[in-house]
Design an enzyme around this catalytic site. Structure first.
Site, short mmCIF file in Angstrom:
data_model
loop_
_atom_site.label_atom_id
_atom_site.label_comp_id
_atom_site.label_asym_id
_atom_site.label_seq_id
_atom_site.Cartn_x
_atom_site.Cartn_y
_atom_site.Cartn_z
N GLU A 1 -10.59 2.86 -24.42
CA GLU A 1 -9.74 2.94 -25.60
C GLU A 1 -10.17 1.89 -26.61
OE1 GLU A 1 -5.64 2.26 -24.51
OE2 GLU A 1 -5.78 3.55 -22.76
N HIS B 1 -3.92 -3.67 -19.25
CA HIS B 1 -3.52 -3.91 -20.63
C HIS B 1 -2.08 -3.47 -20.87
CE1 HIS B 1 -5.13 0.22 -20.45
NE2 HIS B 1 -4.27 0.51 -21.40
N ARG C 1 0.04 2.68 -13.74
CA ARG C 1 0.87 1.50 -14.03
C ARG C 1 0.91 0.58 -12.81
NH1 ARG C 1 4.65 5.47 -15.73
NH2 ARG C 1 4.43 5.85 -17.94
#
Length: 171
Positions: free
Chosen positions: A9, A67, A87
């Site tokens: 990303e 992140h 997660r």
């Protein structure tokens, strides 16, 4: 995992409140067992780079990098095509039915990058000046590139069928 190669990303900070920050990568090298312990005792953010941001900052997030985006930040996120998010920690947030959102600790631990991440908020490229505009390469990786155009009035941006293109007008 998931028949995918991960998700790279890039985040372009469009706007943020004063003293806004995000977490990006590890602040030193850790072993997987050290990361697992920090997940278990909910101290994982202590192992992360806390990055204060301002509008215009550019941050590359390689696949496998832990992140989190903090409160008060508006980003434009460009990412590699992927439907996977794992997660490790979620601040006890709840879904629309008041259930804790699911964690994916085992899957995340399989792909986590345990190396220190050196943060650079400047992007990668030089500015190229054209007759009517300027262009700067913000990010380039194997899967995508992101360019910033400063166009005072108008510009022709060439496109063809060789690749998908998205144009985001931010001002």
């Amino acid at each position: 995992r998931e028949s995918e190669f991960g998700k790279n990303e890039v985040w372009y900070i469009l706007d943020c409140e004063k003293d806004s920050y995000l977490y990006l990568g590890l602040n030193k090298d850790y072993s997987k067992s050290e990361i697992q312990q920090k997940v278990n005792d909910k101290s994982i953010t202590e192992a992360l780079n806390k990055v204060y941001v301002k509008p215009g900052d550019v941050l590359f997030v390689p696949a496998g990098t832990i992140h989190a985006i903090g409160a008060g930040i508006l980003i434009c996120e460009i990412q590699q095509n992927s439907n996977s998010t794992y997660r490790l920690y979620d601040y006890e947030r709840r879904d629309k039915n008041n259930n804790l959102r699911p964690l994916h600790i085992d899957k995340a631990m399989d792909v986590v990058d345990c190396n220190q991440y050196l943060v650079n908020t400047d992007g990668v490229g030089e500015t190229i000046k054209y007759a009517r505009s300027e262009q700067r390469l913000l990010c380039e990786c194997k899967y995508f590139e992101v360019k910033y155009y400063d166009i005072p009035k108008h510009e022709i941006i060439m496109v063809d069928d060789s690749s998908f293109k998205a144009i985001v007008v931010i001002e």
